[in-house]
Write a protein that holds these residues in place. Structure first.
Motif, short mmCIF file in Angstrom:
data_model
loop_
_atom_site.label_atom_id
_atom_site.label_comp_id
_atom_site.label_asym_id
_atom_site.label_seq_id
_atom_site.Cartn_x
_atom_site.Cartn_y
_atom_site.Cartn_z
N ILE A 29 0.83 -1.19 0.00
CA ILE A 29 0.00 0.00 0.00
C ILE A 29 0.87 1.24 0.00
N PHE A 30 2.04 1.15 0.68
CA PHE A 30 2.95 2.27 0.75
C PHE A 30 4.24 1.91 0.02
N THR A 31 4.94 2.91 -0.47
CA THR A 31 6.15 2.65 -1.23
C THR A 31 7.30 3.52 -0.75
N PRO A 32 7.72 3.33 0.51
CA PRO A 32 8.81 4.14 1.03
C PRO A 32 10.16 3.51 0.75
N THR A 33 11.23 4.24 1.06
CA THR A 33 12.56 3.70 0.96
C THR A 33 12.88 2.95 2.23
N THR A 34 14.06 2.34 2.26
CA THR A 34 14.47 1.61 3.45
C THR A 34 14.64 2.55 4.62
N LEU A 35 14.21 2.11 5.79
CA LEU A 35 14.33 2.94 6.97
C LEU A 35 15.78 3.05 7.40
N ARG A 36 16.07 4.09 8.18
CA ARG A 36 17.42 4.34 8.64
C ARG A 36 17.58 4.03 10.12
N ASP A 49 2.68 9.91 -1.81
CA ASP A 49 2.78 10.16 -0.38
C ASP A 49 4.21 10.24 0.12
N PHE A 50 5.15 9.66 -0.63
CA PHE A 50 6.55 9.69 -0.20
C PHE A 50 7.08 11.11 -0.10
N PHE A 51 6.54 12.01 -0.93
CA PHE A 51 6.95 13.41 -0.90
C PHE A 51 6.01 14.22 -0.01
N SER A 52 6.55 15.26 0.60
CA SER A 52 5.74 16.19 1.39
C SER A 52 5.45 17.42 0.54
N VAL A 53 4.23 17.92 0.63
CA VAL A 53 3.82 19.07 -0.17
C VAL A 53 3.38 20.19 0.76
N ILE A 107 5.51 24.13 -2.54
CA ILE A 107 6.79 23.46 -2.31
C ILE A 107 6.58 21.95 -2.25
N ILE A 108 7.39 21.23 -2.99
CA ILE A 108 7.39 19.77 -2.94
C ILE A 108 8.73 19.35 -2.37
N LYS A 109 8.69 18.77 -1.17
CA LYS A 109 9.91 18.35 -0.50
C LYS A 109 10.14 16.87 -0.77
N PHE A 110 11.23 16.57 -1.46
CA PHE A 110 11.53 15.18 -1.80
C PHE A 110 12.02 14.41 -0.57
N SER A 111 12.97 15.00 0.14
CA SER A 111 13.46 14.45 1.41
C SER A 111 14.49 15.43 1.94
N ASP A 112 14.89 15.24 3.19
CA ASP A 112 15.91 16.11 3.76
C ASP A 112 17.23 15.94 3.03
N ALA A 113 17.49 14.73 2.55
CA ALA A 113 18.76 14.46 1.89
C ALA A 113 18.79 14.94 0.44
N ILE A 114 17.62 14.95 -0.22
CA ILE A 114 17.59 15.30 -1.65
C ILE A 114 17.33 16.78 -1.87
N ALA A 160 4.91 9.14 8.30
CA ALA A 160 6.20 8.53 8.57
C ALA A 160 6.33 7.20 7.84
N ILE A 161 5.26 6.40 7.82
CA ILE A 161 5.30 5.13 7.11
C ILE A 161 5.47 5.35 5.60
N SER A 162 4.83 6.38 5.08
CA SER A 162 4.93 6.68 3.65
C SER A 162 6.33 7.12 3.26
N THR A 163 6.96 7.93 4.10
CA THR A 163 8.28 8.46 3.78
C THR A 163 9.41 7.57 4.27
#
Length: 404
Positions: free
Chosen positions: A24-31, A140-144, A160-167, A256-259
Motif C-alpha cells: 500500500i505504501f512505497t517508502p525507501t528503506t528505513l534508517r 505520499d513519499f513526498f511532502s507538499v 513546495i514539494i519536498k523530496f526528502s531532507d537528503a535530496i 512517517a510510514i509513507s516516507t
C-alpha cells in the motif's frame, strides 16, 4: 507440505532494523539503527513521564469536533486524494461544507494566522497541476507545502514539494495580492529545484512569462481555524484544498510510514498519548484491516511471511481472526484462527486452519501458530499490536469495513 510452529509471544523482543512495508505504501528503506523501537513495556508506568508531555502538546493543538470530523475523513486516503474512493470524497466534502458553514476567522487574508508554511493534506483535483507537480503531489513519499506571506513588501504564495531532507525540494513561487477578505490573487513568476548535493539551483522548465493568463489564478480561503492550524481553500480551477500547520499523531504516523522516516517516534507518540488519555480496556475491533507496516523483515519464505501476518489483510469477526493474502488472480492464501482475551489488552491467538484457495477449491496446509497479541493502540481507523514473535504491526482499517 507440512510446517508446524508452536510459539508463545513471551520471549525477549528483538528489533530488526529493516521493517516490512505493505505494498500500500512505497517508502525507501528505513534508517533505524537503534533497538529502542517500542521500549514501551507492558507496564504503562514506563511511558508516564514522556506521555504527559505529549498530552500537554496535543492539548495545545487540539482541534474542534467539526475539525476532527474532517481529519477523521482524511485518515487512510492515499495520494492526498488521488486514490480516494467516491465514498471517501463524499465524506471529505461533507466535512468541508460543515466547516465552511461555521464561523472561522472572519477575514483570513487580513489575519496573521494565514501566514507561514502549510502542509497539503488533501486536494480534490491533483491532476490540475503542471505535469511535474502532478506527478509529485499524488505520491505520499513526498511532502507538499504551501507558503503564504502577504504582510511583506513582496507578498508571495509558494508551492513546495519536498523530496526528502537528503535530496531537496522544488519551489514554485507566485507574486500575490489581496483582493478581499477571502481571496488572494497570484501569478507564478519563478521556480527552481534546490538539491542538497548541488551548490546552485536548477531552473524549473516552465516559461511563466510566456504563459500569460495561464500563470495567473486566485485562491479563496473558505475556512481558517481560530487556532490557525487548519485551512480550507478553493482555487480558480475548482479545486478544494485541505491544509494544516500542525498534524495529529495518526497523520504523523501514516506520513512517517509513507516516507520511511520517523516511524519509531510516531508509533511511540501515538501509543503514549492513548495510554495517558484513555486507560480503559481496549477491545479487538471487528472488521478488515490492511497490514501497512511491521518491525520484522520478510524472510525468503513467502508462505512463512503470509502465515506470520507480514502481508495482506487481517479479518476479525465473531471471535475468529483470519489472514488473507492474494497470490495470483483468483488464488489466495488463507489462515483462520481463534482468539480469547487473557489479560490487560492481551489475547491468546491460535492459528491452525491454513489453505491455498482457488475458486471453489482449496489445498490444506498443515501450519500452526500460537502467540499472544497485545493491543498497543486501537481506534476506528488504526491499530498497533505486538504479535507473533514480538513483531510490531500497524494495520489500517479497509474502506467499507463495518465497525462493530
Amino acid at each position: 507440505m507440512a510446517l508446524k510452529v508452536y510459539t508463545t509471544n513471551l520471549g525477549t523482543y528483538q528489533w530488526n532494523p529493516t521493517p516490512t512495508f505493505s505494498p500500500i505504501f512505497t517508502p525507501t528503506t528505513l534508517r533505524y539503527k537503534s533497538p529502542k523501537l517500542l521500549e514501551f513495556s507492558r507496564s504503562r508506568r514506563d511511558v508516564s513521564v514522556r506521555g504527559s508531555n505529549l498530552v500537554d502538546e496535543q492539548q495545545q493543538i487540539a482541534f474542534t469536533e467539526p475539525e476532527n470530523k474532517l481529519i477523521e475523513s482524511l485518515i487512510g486516503i492515499q495520494g492526498r486524494g488521488r486514490s480516494a474512493s467516491p465514498q471517501q470524497l463524499t465524506d471529505v466534502e461533507r466535512a468541508v461544507q460543515v466547516l465552511e458553514g461555521l464561523e472561522g476567522v472572519p477575514e483570513p487574508t487580513s489575519s496573521s494566522l494565514i501566514e507561514g508554511r502549510w502542509q497539503l493534506m488533501f486536494t480534490t483535483r491533483p491532476q490540475t497541476a503542471s505535469p511535474i507537480q502532478r506527478t509529485f503531489v499524488g505520491v505520499d513519499f513526498f511532502s507538499v507545502f504551501q507558503e503564504i506571506y502577504l504582510q511583506t513588501n513582496d507578498p508571495r504564495v509558494s508551492n513546495i514539494i519536498k523530496f526528502s531532507d537528503a535530496i531537496g525540494e522544488l519551489k514554485v513561487e507566485a507574486a500575490a495580492s489581496i483582493k478581499d477578505g477571502k481571496r488572494i490573487l497570484f501569478q507564478f513568476d519563478r521556480a527552481a529545484f534546490s538539491f542538497r548535493f548541488l551548490p546552485f539551483k536548477v531552473p524549473y522548465p516552465v516559461p511563466f512569462r510566456l504563459l500569460g493568463d495561464e500563470a495567473k489564478g486566485w485562491l479563496d480561503t473558505t475556512y481558517l481555524s481560530p487556532s490557525g492550524d487548519l485551512r480550507i481553500s478553493r482555487g480558480n480551477k475548482g479545486t478544494t484544498f485541505v491544509l494544516q500547520k500542525k498534524t495529529e499523531p495518526r497523520q504523523r504516523l501514516l506520513s512517517a510510514i509513507s516516507t520511511g522516516a520517523g516511524i519509531r517516534e510516531a508509533i511511540d507518540e501515538l501509543i503514549s498519548l492513548q495510554q495517558n488519555l484513555n486507560r480503559d480496556e481496549k477491545e479487538l475491533q471487528e472488521g478488515e484491516w490492511a497490514m501497512i507496516w511491521s518491525s520484522q523483515v520478510e524472510t525468503d519464505s513467502w508462505l512463512e511471511n503470509a502465515g506470520n501476518g507480514l502481508m495482506g489483510i487481517q479479518i476479525v469477526k465473531n471471535g475468529q481472526i483470519k489472514f488473507v493474502v492474494d497470490i495470483l488472480l483468483g488464488v489466495r492464501f488463507s489462515m483462520i484462527g481463534r482468539f480469547v482475551k487473557s489479560g490487560n489488552n492481551i489475547y491468546e491467538i491460535t492459528m491452525d486452519d491454513a489453505a491455498i484457495i482457488g475458486g471453489p477449491f482449496g489445498y490444506p496446509i498443515e501450519m500452526e501458530r500460537k502467540f499472544n497479541l497485545e493491543l498497543l493502540y486501537d481506534d476506528d481507523k488504526i491499530r498497533i499490536t505486538r504479535g507473533y514473535n514480538n513483531i510490531i504491526f500497524v494495520h489500517l482499517r479497509m474502506e467499507g469495513s463495518k465497525q462493530k
